[in-house]
Write an enzyme that holds these catalytic residues in place. Structure first.
Site, PDB file in Angstrom:
ATOM      1  N   ASP A 479       0.830  -1.213   0.000  1.00 51.93           N
ATOM      2  CA  ASP A 479       0.000   0.000   0.000  1.00 51.93           C
ATOM      3  C   ASP A 479       0.862   1.259   0.000  1.00 51.93           C
ATOM      4  O   ASP A 479       2.075   1.210   0.271  1.00 51.93           O
ATOM      5  CB  ASP A 479      -0.891  -0.050   1.254  1.00 51.93           C
ATOM      6  CG  ASP A 479      -2.193   0.728   1.090  1.00 51.93           C
ATOM      7  OD1 ASP A 479      -2.323   1.491   0.112  1.00 51.93           O
ATOM      8  OD2 ASP A 479      -3.083   0.582   1.957  1.00 51.93           O
ATOM      9  N   ASP A 549     -10.541   2.133  -3.317  1.00 53.40           N
ATOM     10  CA  ASP A 549     -11.066   1.955  -1.959  1.00 53.40           C
ATOM     11  C   ASP A 549     -12.581   2.003  -1.960  1.00 53.40           C
ATOM     12  O   ASP A 549     -13.218   1.774  -0.926  1.00 53.40           O
ATOM     13  CB  ASP A 549     -10.526   3.055  -1.035  1.00 53.40           C
ATOM     14  CG  ASP A 549      -9.201   2.652  -0.420  1.00 53.40           C
ATOM     15  OD1 ASP A 549      -8.810   1.485  -0.555  1.00 53.40           O
ATOM     16  OD2 ASP A 549      -8.549   3.515   0.199  1.00 53.40           O
TER      17      ASP A 549
HETATM   18  C1  DGJ Z   1      -5.808   1.909   1.929  1.00 52.51           C
HETATM   19  C2  DGJ Z   1      -6.180   0.667   1.180  1.00 52.51           C
HETATM   20  O1  DGJ Z   1      -6.633   0.968  -0.090  1.00 52.51           O
HETATM   21  C3  DGJ Z   1      -7.200  -0.102   1.993  1.00 52.51           C
HETATM   22  O2  DGJ Z   1      -7.644  -1.223   1.287  1.00 52.51           O
HETATM   23  C4  DGJ Z   1      -6.578  -0.500   3.294  1.00 52.51           C
HETATM   24  O3  DGJ Z   1      -5.523  -1.395   3.053  1.00 52.51           O
HETATM   25  C5  DGJ Z   1      -6.083   0.731   4.030  1.00 52.51           C
HETATM   26  N1  DGJ Z   1      -5.245   1.548   3.198  1.00 52.51           N
HETATM   27  C6  DGJ Z   1      -5.318   0.346   5.265  1.00 52.51           C
HETATM   28  O4  DGJ Z   1      -4.771   1.422   5.884  1.00 52.51           O
END
Ligand code: DGJ
Length: 752
Positions: A479, A549
């Site tokens: 991430d 997201d």
């Molecule tokens: C952003 C990601 O896109 C989410 O799926 C998740 O992993 C969060 N970060 C965790 O902080």
């Protein structure tokens, strides 16, 4: 595929599958002559360019010939300062402060295959007969500047991959201020621009705009390719549609700040240029040093936007993505992020895994919150050791417990970041990007590690290697949750500060290269708050990306449709989440959530322990269905049928096997329509000679329970000719209710 050279005419004719690209030397300048449908080499390609005297405002490099002006000549790698007033492809400052250089032809070389680009992700070949590369060498005779333009053509793809290698062969230093990857001049401006823009949780919406005098400039200044604008631009003829017409795609294999621009000049010629964003960029080139630009992948399609997309999909799926997972079916996963956020312990994770196993889920992914003292998002990034409060037996024990439920174990990391509240920051406060003495601007309470520094990358390599070796980890979600500010490096001299953002990318690419080579059996998925770095550069190292997201099924229609303009379904993570949806609060049925997620790398991101018996049954049948269509979705050809950006937002697409004997179709009705017209879904990509049997899949729009489908399809179980399905289609107007979906499979019947 062939590269023809006519040295007498100074003409280079590059033939890629189905397309031609022609360059001709004019007074030693490499001029752009043509790009489009493939031409025969003996079709008299000599006198295509038109030369005409304009005015004194379009100056002449050869005083005796007023018909030639760099201001109007279509060019391959245009320069600034010697009379071309359009967007240059490069700019530099020589040691004496002069900015004038003049690149002229100095030779060429042709090699079979395609070279690697030093330190950069790029499309590759597996054998030399798949491609051929032209190296066009240009030189400035006063400064020692040499630019080699690389053009690769492919036997199986209508693609030209371009980049430039810039070398200082002189005796004094020079400073590059701009070094784009490709520039192409189109002879007219009768085009639309197609591109993908958006924001966090609203990525890659399709935009289409008419060109006119002036420029359309797409860019990111954020230090990553960004949620806001994807590194992609296409020009299309105004009459081009999804299925017909000329389309020219430009996709940049890069994950940092970029520009892509289409500039219409005074005589209605259009210059498209793409590359690293020159904004806040410079690069010192000492004598003997060189700079390699990222690669621009250019696709010509005479078969509309869909044709272009399928070319990108095939190329990126098979010759950009690498590793054992390139051709392997991707596992169905359950991720705990939206199920628990930071609030979990080993027992809770085991409980979710226990529910997942019997449903047929194959992989459990432990998301954010397992390390340091991370109970929320304001600490611990950089402290990559297990939080024993939550995981008393550590990762190894948790992985064992998950494995026991029949699932593989995957892990989330965010390596490029550092929390000011972390042990790592207290030890190395200068390891983040920052301008000495100034505020370090936080986003989500975190700063960006300075990956332009070797010691930072080495630290990450060692630390992550230890984590990945500490348990049987088969999947990693990588991430990256903010953009860059105060872009400066404590380790770089003053003159090299503007190199930091690109050096960061080189450091990141090298780190990912080392880790993915050391752990070849781990499936890596990249993520940047969802799709903030959904670009070809990341796909070279990690064959899939968390698409957004936003897990709402209806928002996902637009996001996944837009993403598919360039990127294959096998690159898109797509999960079923709970309702009301956490991002938009919308209620949708489990059925449509499953149907949308099945068009990518399928998974669940909710608390399975809260599922009712009926929900479990439906999820189990979704998983069984996905296992049957998985190879079609992940390896098949995608045909988009209805766009969420048009009309009432109804969306449809289908995936067809390479031999056209099988297909999977998904149709989504967003809003119910009172007393509407007859709607027929016409299919694409089938074999018109073949008969196909239709099997209905899971359908439904009920918000309570999802067990029963409130509509049935008239055509379930029947067989139809491919010709009828593609020309007449199937009636889908009897769908009722908002947020309804139909999915079905087509199986070609053996010829009678
Ligand atoms: C952003 C990601 O896109 C989410 O799926 C998740 O992993 C969060 N970060 C965790 O902080």
């Amino acid at each position: 595929m062939h590269i023809h050279v006519d040295e007498t005419l100074g003409l280079f004719h590059l033939q890629s599958k189905d397309s031609s690209y022609i360059i001709q030397l004019v007074e030693g300048y490499p001029a752009h002559v043509y790009w489009g449908a493939q031409l025969h080499h003996d079709s008299n390609l000599a006198s295509i360019l038109e030369f005409r005297e304009r005015s004194s405002f379009s100056p002449n490099p050869v005083p005796s010939d007023r018909s030639i002006s760099l201001d109007t000549l279509p060019q391959e790698y245009p320069q600034y300062g010697t009379s071309d007033f359009r967007q240059p492809a490069y700019q530099l400052i020589l040691e004496d402060g002069s900015r004038i250089t003049e690149l002229k032809y100095a030779g060429y070389r042709i090699a079979s295959g395609k070279p690697k680009l030093e330190g950069l992700p790029a499309v590759y070949t597996e054998s030399d007969d798949e491609a051929a590369t032209l190296y066009l060498i240009l030189e400035d005779k006063y400064s020692g500047l040499q630019v080699t333009l690389l053009y690769t053509v492919f036997a199986n793809h209508s693609v030209i991959a371009r980049s430039a290698m810039i070398e200082n062969k002189g005796s004094a230093a020079m400073t590059l201020e701009q070094a784009l990857s490709a520039s192409v001049d189109f002879a007219d401006a009768n085009y639309h621009a197609l591109y993908l823009s958006g924001a966090w949780v609203r990525e890659r919406h399709v935009q289409r705009r008419e060109l006119g005098p002036g420029a359309i400039r797409l860019e990111s200044r954020r230090g990553s390719s960004s949620h806001q604008m994807n590194p992609f631009l296409a020009l299309l003829r105004p009459d081009a549609t999804e299925d017909h017409g000329d389309v020219y795609g430009f996709s940049l294999v890069y994950s940092g700040s970029f520009i892509a621009q289409a500039e219409v000049e005074q005589f209605s010629q259009t210059r498209v240029s793409i590359g690293i964003n020159p904004f806040d960029f410079s690069w010192q080139l000492e004598p003997g040093q060189s700079f390699q630009t990222p690669e621009a992948v250019m696709v010509y399609s005479g078969e509309g936007i869909g044709g272009m997309s399928r070319t990108y999909h095939r190329l990126y799926r098979t010759r950009l993505c690498r590793g054992v997972y390139r051709d392997k079916e991707r596992p169905i996963l359950v991720n705990n992020w939206e199920a628990t956020y930071f609030n979990f312990d080993a027992d809770k994770i085991e409980a979710i895994a226990k529910e997942a196993g019997p449903l047929g889920i194959e992989l459990f992914v432990l998301d954010d919150g397992w390390f340091g003292k991370r109970d929320n998002d304001d600490s611990s990034l950089g402290d990559w050791f297990e939080d024993r409060r939550k995981l008393p037996g550590g990762l190894a024990d948790l992985a064992k417990r998950v494995n026991k439920q029949g699932l593989q174990f995957g892990l989330w990391v965010e390596p490029e970041m550092i929390s000011p509240n972390s042990e790592l920051y207290r030890k190395h406060p200068d390891w983040c990007l920052h301008a000495e003495g100034r505020r370090r601007t936080e986003a989500r309470s975190q700063l960006v590690l300075d990956l332009s520094r070797k010691e930072v990358c080495d630290y990450l390599y060692d630390t992550l290697s230890a984590v990945f070796s500490s348990a049987p980890i088969t999947y990693v979600k990588w991430d990256m949750n903010r953009n860059m500010t105060e872009i400066a490096s404590a380790a770089a001299p003053a003159l090299r500060q503007k190199e930091t953002a690109h050096r960061y990318m080189l450091g990141l690419y090298d780190l990912m290269d080392r880790l993915t080579s050391r752990f070849p059996d781990i499936l890596f998925e990249s993520c940047s708050g969802g799709g903030g770095r959904f670009d070809p550069g990341m796909l070279y190292y990690m064959p899939q990306t968390w698409t957004s997201d936003d897990t709402d099924a209806i928002e996902r229609l637009a996001i996944q449709y837009g993403t598919s303009i360039v990127y294959p379904a096998s690159s898109m993570g797509a999960h079923v989440s709970s309702v009301p949806n956490h991002q938009v609060g919308r209620m949708t049925s489990l059925a449509i959530r499953g149907d949308v997620a099945m068009s990518g790398n399928f998974g669940y991101e909710l608390d399975l322990t809260a599922f009712t018996k009926e929900e479990k049954e439906l999820a189990a049948s979704q998983i069984a269905q996905y296992k049957e269509i998985r190879s079609l979705v992940q390896q098949g050809d995608m045909y988009r049928l209805l766009s969420p950006f048009e009309g009432r937002g109804d969306t449809a697409w289908m995936f067809v096997s390479a031999d056209r004997s099988e297909a999977f179709v998904a149709y989504f009705r967003v809003l119910a329509e009172p007393n509407g017209p007859i709607r027929r879904l016409t299919l694409r990509g089938l074999d018109p000679q073949l008969k196909y049997k239709i099997e209905t899949g899971v359908t439904g729009n009920s918000l309570a329970g999802d067990t029963a489908s409130p509509f049935s399809l008239a055509f379930g179980g029947e067989a139809f000719g491919g010709d009828r399905l593609m020309n007449i289609g199937l009636t889908v107007s009897d769908l009722k209710g908002d947020f309804a979906s139909i999915t079905f499979r087509l199986k070609g019947l053996p010829a009678e």
